[in-house]
Write an enzyme that holds these catalytic residues in place. Structure first.
Site, PDB file in Angstrom:
ATOM      1  N   LYS A  86       0.832  -1.196   0.000  1.00  0.00           N
ATOM      2  CA  LYS A  86       0.000   0.000   0.000  1.00  0.00           C
ATOM      3  C   LYS A  86       0.869   1.250   0.000  1.00  0.00           C
ATOM      4  CE  LYS A  86      -3.962   1.782   2.688  1.00  0.00           C
ATOM      5  NZ  LYS A  86      -4.804   1.499   3.879  1.00  0.00           N
ATOM      6  N   SER A 161      -9.475   1.969   3.108  1.00  0.00           N
ATOM      7  CA  SER A 161      -8.570   2.700   2.245  1.00  0.00           C
ATOM      8  C   SER A 161      -7.592   1.817   1.467  1.00  0.00           C
ATOM      9  CB  SER A 161      -7.762   3.693   3.088  1.00  0.00           C
ATOM     10  OG  SER A 161      -7.001   3.022   4.079  1.00  0.00           O
ATOM     11  N   SER A 185     -10.169  -0.737   7.039  1.00  0.00           N
ATOM     12  CA  SER A 185      -9.484  -0.489   5.759  1.00  0.00           C
ATOM     13  C   SER A 185      -8.805  -1.691   5.133  1.00  0.00           C
ATOM     14  CB  SER A 185      -8.455   0.638   5.930  1.00  0.00           C
ATOM     15  OG  SER A 185      -9.108   1.874   6.072  1.00  0.00           O
TER      16      SER A 185
END
Length: 477
Positions: A86, A161, A185
């Site tokens: 990420k 996210s 997330s």
């Protein structure tokens, strides 16, 4: 080296099979990595999941993994396996901008512990995946990189996210994706894309970003979790093992519990619907998962954990109070239109009980521990809670950009994730089937430090439900 798999087959293989095949010399990491990069070229332009590609470094890392095998070195559990990470964790020499236009020149000069652990395990990083700005939405779009689309349906959010990672692994770009979870997330993107995602017990996987000058406030710090996303439970567990290695930079890092302290499985399960307003598809998915667990030897009871609604209100109040110390100012200065729309609404939301004094903050932090203790007592009777990921089966893209009623519904839909995050509990998102072309799934929640137990429970569901990905293993989109 004898190659038994074609390149288009290698990208679709599991992380477990890739690691074993590379270690046994059945195929090389370079072949697996080239196959993964071919898959990236074929589908990433459609979904925009990997926004910073690292092709040359990936191939160099693959060659090092192959050399280690040829030398007979002791290698890590992901040696030679292509993955993604990420955008919001530090990786030396790479962008660290949190999807914010004004920060696109930020380059990390050290590795975060989770990145270091993945590299130590021999993983081959294909690139960095997309997030919303400041990683603060359940929808992955921003004004720097644009939209990430769900591989199943572009009109449904891939989640946030960690939506870039969930979309990438669901579409076959890497066998494992890294994500992190403050309020859902990892679990919500995994649910949206029909894959497996673990929110680990905070600090089972070490947390820290060297590029951040000041550690986060207490509740943010003690609830944030790193975790793997993958197309199967076994792959997610392999990713967890790689990520969970000790790093001295997280003073709260905790090792695995001794076997005698692991919860038993099968076990007594609390089936909790969480809210009367959940959609019928969500209720049906929970009932389907309950039957699967019952088939695996579990006893199912409809029962609610203690003080659930109170815990959710506490989560909203505490996080909003801590955001006021910095994040809200940063959003006002650097946040994009998507993020400002959401947080302008939250600032007007009269359902949040404001924390206005130091004494009130201290009292609410103390209450968090009180509620957690009651949940821990609950786990003594029910080691596993079967509950929704969200109240809604799926969230339409940009659902949090509508009127106030719609934004409120988008936030409240993720309530099951918020409560368990506040209490610093681990949670595993597992697919259970499909309804009207959308993958259904559930959330499994256990006591702190029971991450390995969750994988056992998740495997019992997967053995009966199967796996769900929108990819054709022959190489077609």
């Amino acid at each position: 080296m004898n190659t038994h798999k074609t390149p288009t087959e290698l990208w679709a293989m599991s992380a477990v099979d890739l690691a074993a095949g590379i270690a046994a010399g059945k195929f090389s990491s370079r072949e697996a990595t080239e196959s993964a990069l071919q898959r990236l070229d074929a589908v990433n332009h459609q979904i925009n999941a990997v926004v910073e590609q690292t092709r040359d470094e990936a191939l160099a890392a693959a060659d090092r993994a192959d050399q280690a095998v040829r030398r007979g070195d002791k290698t890590g559990v992901l040696n030679g396996v292509p993955i993604t990470i990420k955008m919001n964790v530090d990786w030396t020499g790479h962008a660290r901008n949190n999807a914010i236009r004004e920060m696109q020149g930020n380059i990390a000069d050290d590795d975060s512990p989770v990145t270091a652990n993945l590299l130590k395990s021999g993983a081959v990083i294909l690139g960095q995946t997309n997030t919303p700005a400041f990683c603060a939405r359940s929808f992955t779009s921003n004004e720097l990189y644009g939209y990430t689309l769900n591989p199943w349906d572009p009109e449904i959010t891939p989640g946030g996210s960690s939506g870039g990672g969930s979309a990438a692994v669901a579409a076959g770009i890497g066998a494992i994706a890294h994500g992190n979870d403050l309020g859902g997330s990892v679990r919500q993107p995994a649910h949206c894309c029909g894959i497996v995602g673990l929110r680990s017990t905070p600090s089972r996987i070490p947390n820290y970003n060297p590029s951040v000058a000041l550690d986060r406030p207490y509740v943010h710090q003690s609830t944030t979790s790193q975790g793997p996303m993958a197309r199967s439970v076994a792959d997610a567990y392999l990713g967890f093992r790689a990520m969970a290695q000790r790093d001295y930079r997280d003073p709260w890092w905790s090792p695995r519990l001794p076997e005698e302290d692991q919860a038993p499985f099968p076990c007594k399960v609390a089936l909790f619907y969480a809210d009367d307003e959940i959609e019928p598809e969500v209720r049906a998915s929970l009932q389907r998962a309950a039957k699967m667990l019952e088939d695996a030897g579990c006893t199912i009871e409809d029962v609610a954990p203690p003080r659930y609604d109170e815990a959710w209100g506490l989560h909203q109040s505490l996080l909003q109070a801590e955001r006021a110390t910095g994040l809200l100012k940063n959003i006002a200065t650097y946040g994009d239109t998507f993020l400002r729309t959401k947080f302008d609404f939250i600032g007007q939301w009269d359902l949040i009980e404001p924390i206005e004094t130091r004494d009130d903050y201290i009292a609410k932090v103390a209450m968090r521990t009180t509620i957690l203790r009651e949940w821990m007592k609950f786990f003594e009777t029910y080691p596993l809670i079967l509950m929704p990921n969200m109240h809604m089966q799926a969230l339409p893209r940009d659902f949090d950009q509508g009127d106030h009623a719609q934004v409120l519904r988008a936030i409240k839909a993720c309530k099951p994730h918020h409560v368990t995050a506040l209490l610093a509990l681990p949670g595993l998102s597992v697919p259970t089937g499909m309804t009207n072309g959308i993958v259904d799934g559930v959330q499994l929640v256990a006591n702190r430090m029971q991450d390995e137990f969750l994988f056992r429970a998740g495997a019992a569901i997967e053995a009966r439900a199967g796996t769900f990905t929108p990819i054709d293993p022959r190489g077609a989109t």
